[in-house]
Scaffold this active site. Structure first.
Site, PDB file in Angstrom:
ATOM      1  CD  GLN A 148     -18.409  13.033   6.611  1.00 50.47           C
ATOM      2  OE1 GLN A 148     -18.860  11.922   6.748  1.00 50.47           O
ATOM      3  NE2 GLN A 148     -17.559  13.586   7.322  1.00 50.47           N
ATOM      4  CD  GLU A 266     -11.867   8.969  15.062  1.00 51.29           C
ATOM      5  OE1 GLU A 266     -13.037   8.612  14.439  1.00 51.29           O
ATOM      6  OE2 GLU A 266     -10.860   8.378  14.825  1.00 51.29           O
TER       7      GLU A 266
HETATM    8  C1  LIG Z   1     -24.722   4.901  11.223  1.00 49.11           C
HETATM    9  C2  LIG Z   1     -24.021   5.486  10.001  1.00 49.11           C
HETATM   10  C3  LIG Z   1     -23.994   6.763   9.608  1.00 49.11           C
HETATM   11  C4  LIG Z   1     -23.112   7.357   8.456  1.00 49.11           C
HETATM   12  N1  LIG Z   1     -23.059   8.661   8.154  1.00 49.11           N
HETATM   13  C5  LIG Z   1     -22.454   8.792   7.213  1.00 49.11           C
HETATM   14  C6  LIG Z   1     -22.341  10.011   6.848  1.00 49.11           C
HETATM   15  O1  LIG Z   1     -22.804  11.257   7.590  1.00 49.11           O
HETATM   16  N2  LIG Z   1     -21.809  10.749   5.717  1.00 49.11           N
HETATM   17  C7  LIG Z   1     -21.064   9.833   4.809  1.00 49.11           C
HETATM   18  O2  LIG Z   1     -20.612  10.301   3.811  1.00 49.11           O
HETATM   19  N3  LIG Z   1     -21.041   8.587   5.044  1.00 49.11           N
HETATM   20  C8  LIG Z   1     -21.809   8.101   6.173  1.00 49.11           C
HETATM   21  N4  LIG Z   1     -21.803   6.780   6.648  1.00 49.11           N
HETATM   22  C9  LIG Z   1     -21.272   6.003   5.784  1.00 49.11           C
HETATM   23  C10 LIG Z   1     -19.889   5.234   5.985  1.00 49.11           C
HETATM   24  O3  LIG Z   1     -18.831   6.027   6.153  1.00 49.11           O
HETATM   25  C11 LIG Z   1     -19.693   4.061   5.294  1.00 49.11           C
HETATM   26  O4  LIG Z   1     -20.772   2.994   5.594  1.00 49.11           O
HETATM   27  C12 LIG Z   1     -18.529   3.267   5.502  1.00 49.11           C
HETATM   28  O5  LIG Z   1     -17.477   3.847   5.170  1.00 49.11           O
HETATM   29  C13 LIG Z   1     -18.560   1.874   4.836  1.00 49.11           C
HETATM   30  O6  LIG Z   1     -18.812   1.896   3.535  1.00 49.11           O
HETATM   31  P1  LIG Z   1     -19.800   1.035   2.731  1.00 49.11           P
HETATM   32  O7  LIG Z   1     -20.943   1.096   3.466  1.00 49.11           O
HETATM   33  O8  LIG Z   1     -19.888   1.473   1.293  1.00 49.11           O
HETATM   34  O9  LIG Z   1     -19.012  -0.551   2.837  1.00 49.11           O
HETATM   35  P2  LIG Z   1     -18.132  -0.961   1.715  1.00 49.11           P
HETATM   36  O10 LIG Z   1     -17.059  -0.105   1.782  1.00 49.11           O
HETATM   37  O11 LIG Z   1     -18.711  -1.642   0.543  1.00 49.11           O
HETATM   38  O12 LIG Z   1     -17.552  -2.292   2.702  1.00 49.11           O
HETATM   39  C14 LIG Z   1     -18.434  -3.617   2.662  1.00 49.11           C
HETATM   40  C15 LIG Z   1     -17.451  -4.506   3.431  1.00 49.11           C
HETATM   41  O13 LIG Z   1     -16.414  -4.893   3.105  1.00 49.11           O
HETATM   42  C16 LIG Z   1     -15.522  -4.571   3.886  1.00 49.11           C
HETATM   43  N5  LIG Z   1     -14.137  -3.820   3.092  1.00 49.11           N
HETATM   44  C17 LIG Z   1     -14.317  -2.854   2.415  1.00 49.11           C
HETATM   45  N6  LIG Z   1     -12.838  -2.557   1.802  1.00 49.11           N
HETATM   46  C18 LIG Z   1     -11.967  -3.468   2.411  1.00 49.11           C
HETATM   47  C19 LIG Z   1     -10.675  -3.736   2.386  1.00 49.11           C
HETATM   48  N7  LIG Z   1      -9.803  -2.865   1.762  1.00 49.11           N
HETATM   49  N8  LIG Z   1     -10.138  -4.796   3.230  1.00 49.11           N
HETATM   50  C20 LIG Z   1     -10.976  -5.639   3.974  1.00 49.11           C
HETATM   51  N9  LIG Z   1     -12.268  -5.168   4.110  1.00 49.11           N
HETATM   52  C21 LIG Z   1     -12.862  -4.422   3.327  1.00 49.11           C
HETATM   53  C22 LIG Z   1     -15.934  -3.510   4.795  1.00 49.11           C
HETATM   54  O14 LIG Z   1     -15.257  -3.370   6.181  1.00 49.11           O
HETATM   55  C23 LIG Z   1     -17.491  -3.833   5.134  1.00 49.11           C
HETATM   56  O15 LIG Z   1     -17.425  -4.856   5.903  1.00 49.11           O
HETATM   57  C24 LIG Z   1     -22.557   6.292   7.789  1.00 49.11           C
HETATM   58  C25 LIG Z   1     -22.700   5.007   7.999  1.00 49.11           C
HETATM   59  C26 LIG Z   1     -23.470   4.495   9.024  1.00 49.11           C
HETATM   60  C27 LIG Z   1     -23.369   3.017   9.163  1.00 49.11           C
END
Ligand SMILES: Cc1cc2nc3c(=O)[nH]c(=O)nc-3n(C[C@H](O)[C@H](O)[C@H](O)COP(=O)(O)OP(=O)(O)OC[C@H]3O[C@@H](n4cnc5c(N)ncnc54)[C@H](O)[C@@H]3O)c2cc1C
Length: 410
Positions: A148, A266
C-alpha cells in the site's frame, strides 16, 4: 449470549478461559468443513509456525507464503469473494466462521493479508471489470503480492498532503515521488499508489489511485528495519515509474474517495483473530504471573485482572460488531472505538508481561533473536500508529461519535 437473529451464540467450552462460538445451525456444516480441512492441513512446518506473524510481522515469511498457497489450493482464500474472480462466493457469516475457526487453531498469520483484506475489497468495490478479472485471481492464487503506497514523508495522518505526482504520457501514467512505511514492501510485485494527478489541486482534490508494477527501473524499494529487527516495511522511490493508463481505481481525480473506501474496510472479521491472539497472550500472562508468584502482590493482581477484563471487552465489542454486520446493520459507535481500545490495551498487556518476565524479558538471543513475548510487545508499539494513530482515532471519536466541535482545519 444471544447475538442476533441467526441464532449465533457463545458458550464456555468447559476448558476454563476459552470460549466456543456457535454461529448457528445454518453454518454448522460449513464450520465442520473448515475444521476438518484445518485439522488435515495444519501439520508439519505449518503447525510448527502456529500463531507466527502479524499484520506488520514478517516472521517465517516463506513458510507463511507456502501456507497461503495451501489455503489457496483448498479454496480458502477469498471465502466471500465472487466465484467469477476465484472466490467461494459465500456470505459474511461464512467469512466470519472461517476466520474464527482459523484463529481458534492459531494458524499462521496470512502473508497475503494486505491484498486480501485491503486491495481486494477495494477493487471489488471500486475497480473496473477488467481490473477485477486481471488482478483478483492472482491474489487468491498467491501469485502476486501487493503493497500500500499511501503514506509519504510529509503525508501520514494528513494524507491529503500527498505530493507524489502522476502525469499522462500517451497510453501511460508516469509517476514520481516517495512513499514510506510500505508494509511488506520488499515483497510487493505491485503497489496501489495514491498520487496527485492535478498539479494545481490542493488537499483532497486532484488525487488518483493508480496500480503500479514494481518490476521496472523507475521503482526502487529500500527496506526499513523495525524495532523487532525485521525488514518489515520499506520506503519506495518512484522516479518516472510507468503504469498503463487504464490502471486507475475509481475515477481520475477521485483518488481520495477510493483511498477512504479502502481505509473504511475495517470489519469485525479481521479483528476477531487478532482479539483471540490477545486472549492467548493474556492467558500466558496469568501463567507467567503464577509462575513468578506475582498473584500475591495486590498491585500486580489488579493490573492482571485489568488486562483480562480488557481482552474480554475486546471480545464482546467484536461480537457486537459482527452481530450488527451479519444482521445487515451499520456497526455502532463501539466499532469506531475498537482500534484505539485494542491497540492501547495490547501495549499495556505486553508491558506487564515484560515486567513480569523480569531481567530475562530484556535479554535477547543471538543475532537479536527475540522470543514471542518480546516480539509481540515491540511490534505492539506500532499498533497505536498504523491504521490511524491514537490521536487521530480520538479526533474521530470526538467528532463523529461524541459530536464534539470539529478540530480547527487550516
Ligand atoms: C508498522 C507500520 C506499518 C505501516 N504500513 C503502511 C503501509 O503499508 N502503507 C502506508 O501507506 N502507510 C503505512 N504506515 C504509515 C502509517 O499509516 C502512518 O505512520 C500513520 O498514518 C501516521 O503518520 P506519520 O507517521 O506520518 O505521523 P504524523 O502524521 O506525522 O504524526 C506524528 C504525530 O502527530 C500526531 N498527530 C498528527 N496529526 C494530528 C492531529 N490532527 N491531531 C492530533 N495529533 C496529531 C500523530 O498522532 C503522531 O503522534 C505504516 C506505519 C507503521 C508504523
Amino acid at each position: 449470549m444471544e447475538l442476533d437473529g441467526n441464532g449465533a451464540c457463545m458458550e464456555h467450552d468447559g476448558k476454563g478461559t476459552g470460549m466456543e462460538l456457535d454461529f448457528g445451525p445454518a453454518v454448522r456444516d460449513f464450520r465442520d468443513e473448515v475444521r476438518d480441512w484445518l485439522a488435515d492441513h495444519l501439520v508439519g512446518e505449518f503447525a510448527a509456525n502456529r500463531g507466527v506473524g502479524g499484520p506488520t510481522d514478517g516472521a517465517a515469511w516463506d513458510v507463511r507464503l507456502a501456507w497461503d498457497r495451501e489455503l489457496s489450493a483448498g479454496g480458502w482464500l477469498g471465502v466471500g469473494w465472487p466465484q467469477e474472480y476465484g472466490g467461494r462466493g459465500l456470505g459474511l457469516l461464512e467469512e466470519i466462521v472461517f476466520e474464527y475457526e482459523y484463529a481458534r487453531v492459531n494458524a499462521p498469520y496470512r502473508a497475503t493479508v494486505n491484498a486480501l483484506d485491503l486491495l481486494g475489497p477495494m477493487l471489488l468495490a471500486m475497480g473496473g471489470e477488467a481490473q477485477k478479472r486481471r488482478f483478483l485471481p492472482p491474489i487468491l492464487a498467491v501469485e502476486e503480492l501487493w503493497g500500500q503506497g499511501f503514506s509519504e514523508p510529509g503525508a501520514g495522518s494528513d494524507l491529503a498532503s500527498v505530493r507524489t505526482r502522476a502525469e499522462r504520457d500517451g497510453a501511460a501514467w508516469v509517476v514520481s515521488g516517495q512513499k514510506v512505511w510500505t508494509s511488506f514492501g520488499i515483497h510487493a510485485d505491485w503497489l496501489y499508489v495514491l498520487t496527485r494527478t492535478d498539479p494545481d489541486s490542493r488537499r483532497h482534490k486532484g488525487l488518483t489511485m493508480l496500480l503500479v508494477p514494481t518490476d521496472q527501473p523507475g521503482v526502487e524499494i529500500r527496506p526499513i528495519r523495525n524495532l523487532a529487527g525485521q525488514d518489515e516495511f520499506a520506503e519506495v522511490f518512484l522516479s518516472d515509474a510507468r503504469t498503463d493508463a487504464d490502471l486507475v481505481v475509481g475515477e481520475v481525480g477521485q483518488g481520495w474517495r477510493t483511498a477512504m473506501a479502502t481505509l473504511g474496510i475495517e470489519r469485525g472479521t479481521t479483528l476477531l483473530p487478532q482479539q483471540l491472539t490477545f486472549e492467548r497472550e493474556a492467558e500466558a500472562l496469568i501463567g507467567l504471573a503464577r509462575e513468578r508468584g506475582a498473584l500475591d502482590d495486590p498491585m500486580l493482581r489488579r493490573r492482571i485482572v485489568d488486562a483480562w477484563i480488557s481482552v474480554r471487552i475486546m471480545r464482546t465489542t467484536n461480537l457486537r460488531t459482527i452481530a450488527e454486520l451479519t444482521a445487515g446493520r451499520t456497526p455502532g459507535a463501539q466499532a469506531t472505538t475498537a482500534k484505539l481500545y485494542a491497540s492501547t490495551r495490547h501495549q499495556r498487556l505486553g508491558q506487564l508481561a515484560t515486567e513480569l518476565a523480569g531481567p530475562a524479558g530484556q535479554i535477547v538471543g543471538e543475532d537479536y533473536g527475540l522470543d514471542t513475548r518480546q516480539r509481540s510487545f515491540l511490534l505492539s508499539l506500532a499498533e497505536t500508529i498504523y491504521g490511524g494513530s491514537s490521536e487521530i482515532q480520538r479526533n474521530i471519536i470526538g467528532e463523529q461519535v461524541l459530536g464534539l466541535p470539529k478540530e480547527p482545519r487550516s
